[in-house]
Design an enzyme around this catalytic site. Structure first.
Site, PDB file in Angstrom:
ATOM      1  CB  THR A 250      -7.725 -25.116 -32.882  1.00  0.00           C
ATOM      2  OG1 THR A 250      -8.956 -24.966 -32.342  1.00  0.00           O
ATOM      3  CG2 THR A 250      -7.620 -23.964 -33.813  1.00  0.00           C
TER       4      THR A 250
ATOM      5  CD  GLN B 292      -8.968 -24.707 -29.092  1.00  0.00           C
ATOM      6  OE1 GLN B 292      -8.843 -24.009 -28.151  1.00  0.00           O
ATOM      7  NE2 GLN B 292      -8.110 -24.801 -29.736  1.00  0.00           N
TER       8      GLN B 292
ATOM      9  NE  ARG C  47      -8.018 -13.938 -32.293  1.00  0.00           N
ATOM     10  CZ  ARG C  47      -7.988 -12.786 -31.463  1.00  0.00           C
ATOM     11  NH1 ARG C  47      -8.644 -11.893 -31.564  1.00  0.00           N
ATOM     12  NH2 ARG C  47      -7.415 -12.875 -30.353  1.00  0.00           N
TER      13      ARG C  47
ATOM     14  CG  HIS D 168      -7.815 -18.428 -35.225  1.00  0.00           C
ATOM     15  ND1 HIS D 168      -7.520 -19.969 -34.883  1.00  0.00           N
ATOM     16  CD2 HIS D 168      -7.857 -17.892 -34.032  1.00  0.00           C
ATOM     17  CE1 HIS D 168      -7.139 -20.020 -33.527  1.00  0.00           C
ATOM     18  NE2 HIS D 168      -7.409 -18.792 -33.099  1.00  0.00           N
TER      19      HIS D 168
ATOM     20  CE1 TYR E 190      -6.840 -12.370 -26.953  1.00  0.00           C
ATOM     21  CE2 TYR E 190      -8.867 -12.165 -25.719  1.00  0.00           C
ATOM     22  CZ  TYR E 190      -7.921 -12.957 -26.477  1.00  0.00           C
ATOM     23  OH  TYR E 190      -8.154 -14.286 -26.239  1.00  0.00           O
TER      24      TYR E 190
ATOM     25  NE  ARG F 144      -4.068 -13.158 -33.530  1.00  0.00           N
ATOM     26  CZ  ARG F 144      -4.295 -14.012 -32.524  1.00  0.00           C
ATOM     27  NH1 ARG F 144      -4.131 -13.768 -31.407  1.00  0.00           N
ATOM     28  NH2 ARG F 144      -4.059 -15.555 -33.320  1.00  0.00           N
TER      29      ARG F 144
ATOM     30  CB  SER G  26     -10.462 -21.604 -25.666  1.00  0.00           C
ATOM     31  OG  SER G  26      -8.966 -21.770 -25.924  1.00  0.00           O
TER      32      SER G  26
ATOM     33  CE  LYS H 271     -12.533 -22.563 -33.982  1.00  0.00           C
ATOM     34  NZ  LYS H 271     -11.330 -21.611 -34.095  1.00  0.00           N
TER      35      LYS H 271
ATOM     36  CE1 TYR I  48      -5.145 -22.951 -31.257  1.00  0.00           C
ATOM     37  CE2 TYR I  48      -5.446 -22.697 -28.760  1.00  0.00           C
ATOM     38  CZ  TYR I  48      -5.465 -22.156 -29.921  1.00  0.00           C
ATOM     39  OH  TYR I  48      -6.228 -21.095 -30.368  1.00  0.00           O
TER      40      TYR I  48
HETATM   41  C1  LIG Z   1     -10.611 -13.052 -28.854  1.00  0.00           C
HETATM   42  C2  LIG Z   1     -10.531 -14.420 -29.641  1.00  0.00           C
HETATM   43  C3  LIG Z   1     -10.110 -15.569 -28.907  1.00  0.00           C
HETATM   44  C4  LIG Z   1     -10.122 -16.689 -29.681  1.00  0.00           C
HETATM   45  N1  LIG Z   1      -9.367 -17.638 -29.256  1.00  0.00           N
HETATM   46  C5  LIG Z   1      -9.492 -18.972 -29.641  1.00  0.00           C
HETATM   47  C6  LIG Z   1      -8.876 -20.123 -29.128  1.00  0.00           C
HETATM   48  O1  LIG Z   1      -8.573 -19.976 -28.009  1.00  0.00           O
HETATM   49  N2  LIG Z   1      -9.048 -21.388 -29.910  1.00  0.00           N
HETATM   50  C7  LIG Z   1      -9.566 -21.541 -31.037  1.00  0.00           C
HETATM   51  O2  LIG Z   1      -9.582 -22.424 -31.603  1.00  0.00           O
HETATM   52  N3  LIG Z   1     -10.175 -20.251 -31.810  1.00  0.00           N
HETATM   53  C8  LIG Z   1     -10.183 -19.168 -30.989  1.00  0.00           C
HETATM   54  N4  LIG Z   1     -10.468 -17.800 -31.833  1.00  0.00           N
HETATM   55  C9  LIG Z   1     -11.165 -17.953 -33.092  1.00  0.00           C
HETATM   56  C10 LIG Z   1     -12.929 -18.461 -32.915  1.00  0.00           C
HETATM   57  O3  LIG Z   1     -12.752 -19.622 -32.342  1.00  0.00           O
HETATM   58  C11 LIG Z   1     -13.481 -18.097 -34.120  1.00  0.00           C
HETATM   59  O4  LIG Z   1     -13.132 -18.960 -35.076  1.00  0.00           O
HETATM   60  C12 LIG Z   1     -13.582 -16.805 -34.763  1.00  0.00           C
HETATM   61  O5  LIG Z   1     -13.761 -15.939 -33.861  1.00  0.00           O
HETATM   62  C13 LIG Z   1     -14.930 -16.806 -35.447  1.00  0.00           C
HETATM   63  O6  LIG Z   1     -15.088 -15.574 -36.175  1.00  0.00           O
HETATM   64  P1  LIG Z   1     -15.957 -14.201 -35.639  1.00  0.00           P
HETATM   65  O7  LIG Z   1     -15.181 -13.816 -34.411  1.00  0.00           O
HETATM   66  O8  LIG Z   1     -15.932 -13.262 -36.750  1.00  0.00           O
HETATM   67  O9  LIG Z   1     -17.508 -14.769 -35.185  1.00  0.00           O
HETATM   68  C14 LIG Z   1     -10.425 -16.777 -30.925  1.00  0.00           C
HETATM   69  C15 LIG Z   1     -11.218 -15.652 -31.438  1.00  0.00           C
HETATM   70  C16 LIG Z   1     -11.286 -14.318 -30.892  1.00  0.00           C
HETATM   71  C17 LIG Z   1     -12.080 -13.150 -31.354  1.00  0.00           C
END
Ligand SMILES: Cc1cc2nc3c(=O)[nH]c(=O)nc-3n(C[C@H](O)[C@H](O)[C@H](O)COP(=O)(O)O)c2cc1C
Length: 407
Positions: free
Chosen positions: A171, A138, A293, A290, A35, A180, A117, A266, A140
């Site tokens: 976001t 943050q 992801r 993101h 995850y 994924r 988040s 974002k 949604y």
């Molecule tokens: C496990 C995980 C959960 C995430 N959950 C959210 C989220 O709830 N809301 C959001 O805006 N971005 C989410 N993101 C994206 C992060 O805010 C961010 O954009 C991203 O992790 C940046 O890349 P990096 O992990 O390489 O630093 C998530 C990322 C990861 C790895």
């Protein structure tokens, strides 16, 4: 100082983010590691985020006359010890039972802030109650596709305001959940799938399992509070419904009208989109895909940054996330127009390895790396950073025109 120290074992504390990553991997069961670590489809964007940094070399000047130690910046009106925040990441309680509250406390100890988040396992108000600074929230943004009602979003915006959030981060890059495949294959789909093998894998990580089982921070607490849900699966379901393709610019206008404070958007990769966000009243944008992801094949954030910074950097704050693992990555992002960066996985590695203390260590480590990198490159102040500090790797020939970085 003694000239030599004797130790029975040669292990040392983590020296860099990669060391924290190794520890995180060992601390977590496969399902949770998947995850945290992986991304959408073939991981093209995930990899691109990292490799983009390697396409630049730093121009190096010598005899700077002083070290570059002051890395302080003001983001959203908040003074930070370095241009580093924690990105919003959902379900941090799965990674370590102290979850988003612990992460925010760890950030605070390093002189910076976390963005909590919507999908957090501690609510905005719990984070506020356990910290002293106005961490960001943050969102949604979701309108009911049939009625257009913003009821749920409204409840969350009110919760963020009551918690005293220093900024709201909306976001916008999740119109549908990313594909994924690895997460689904390893049980982290919706709903999560537990098998006897996965139970054994969890039991083999006793520290992780004890924390998670005892504190059970595995539901999305903001959603639980907002609509009175009590089950993990129902909060996951609701979260999925919040990420709808019906989201449009008018929803962003609605949020802007509803939130009087500092607002960031974002998930922008396009300069036209960024300009429209700022026209609609956003105080800042976060260049993000993101963390690879969502849309696989999207451009690396570092590649998207210069055009966005050129377009809106003079009238809004431009932040970047994606692939930040070294202080030199942050320096490169600042050279290309970012005012600060957000850490996603890097802080999660620290959290998994050592809880809030690990988060503090990761931020401090990156700040130290940044300071050393800048000093070695002959830079005395963040104000001196600009595009000419970078040399594309292909050429690796310093530009002919000198701007006299270090006098
Ligand atoms: C496990 C995980 C959960 C995430 N959950 C959210 C989220 O709830 N809301 C959001 O805006 N971005 C989410 N993101 C994206 C992060 O805010 C961010 O954009 C991203 O992790 C940046 O890349 P990096 O992990 O390489 O630093 C998530 C990322 C990861 C790895």
């Amino acid at each position: 100082m003694t000239p030599l120290r004797f130790q029975w074992r040669g292990t040392t504390s983590p020296q860099n983010v990669e060391d924290f990553r190794d520890r995180a991997r060992r601390a977590l069961p496969e399902m949770v590691w998947t995850y945290l670590e992986y991304g959408a489809e073939d991981l093209v964007t995930l990899d691109a985020n990292r490799s983009a940094f390697d396409r630049y070399r730093l121009r190096s000047r010598v005899l700077p006359g002083a070290a570059c130690t002051d890395l302080g910046v003001t983001i959203g009106g908040q003074q930070l010890s370095a241009p580093i925040l924690l990105a919003p990441t959902g379900l941090v309680g799965l990674v370590h039972w102290r979850g988003e509250l612990g992460a925010a406390q760890g950030a605070e100890r390093a002189g910076t802030l976390a963005i909590t988040s919507t999908a957090a396992t501690y609510s905005f108000s719990e984070v506020a109650a356990g910290t002293t600074r106005p961490h960001f929230a943050q969102l949604y943004a979701w309108a009911d596709p049939v009625t257009g009602s913003h009821e749920l979003t409204d409840t969350l915006v009110t919760a963020a305001r009551n918690a005293g959030a220093g900024a709201l981060v909306v976001t916008v890059d999740v119109p549908v959940p990313g594909n994924r495949e690895r997460e689904r294959r390893r049980g982290m789909g919706n709903p999560p799938v537990v098998t006897p093998r996965r139970i054994v894998q969890g039991a083999l990580k006793p520290r992780w399992a004890a924390g998670v089982l005892r504190h059970r921070r595995i539901a999305m607490k903001n959603l639980v509070d907002a609509v009175g849900l009590d089950a993990v699966a129902s909060s996951l379901n609701l979260h999925q419904r919040m990420t709808r393709p019906e989201l449009s610019w008018s929803d962003l206008e609605w949020v802007r009208a509803r939130w009087p404070g500092v607002l960031y958007v974002k998930g922008v990769l396009d300069a036209d989109d960024a300009a429209r966000m700022v026209d609609l009243g956003a105080d800042g944008v976060i260049v993000s895909n993101h963390g690879g992801r969502q849309l696989d094949g999207a451009v690396a954030t570092l590649d998207a940054l210069p055009a966005i910074a050129a377009r809106v950097g003079d009238r809004s704050e431009v932040l970047l996330d994606g692939g930040i693992r070294r202080g030199s990555d942050i320096v490169k992002a600042l050279c290309l127009g970012a005012k600060a960066v957000c850490l996603g996985r890097s802080f999660l590695y620290g959290m998994a390895a050592d809880g809030p203390r690990g988060v503090t260590s990761v931020v401090n480590l990156l700040r130290d790396e940044m300071s050393r990198t800048l000093t070695l490159a002959g830079v005395r102040s963040l104000r001196d950073l600009n595009r000419e500090m970078l040399v594309p790797r292909e050429t690796a020939i310093p530009p002919a025109r000198s701007r006299g970085v270090a006098e």
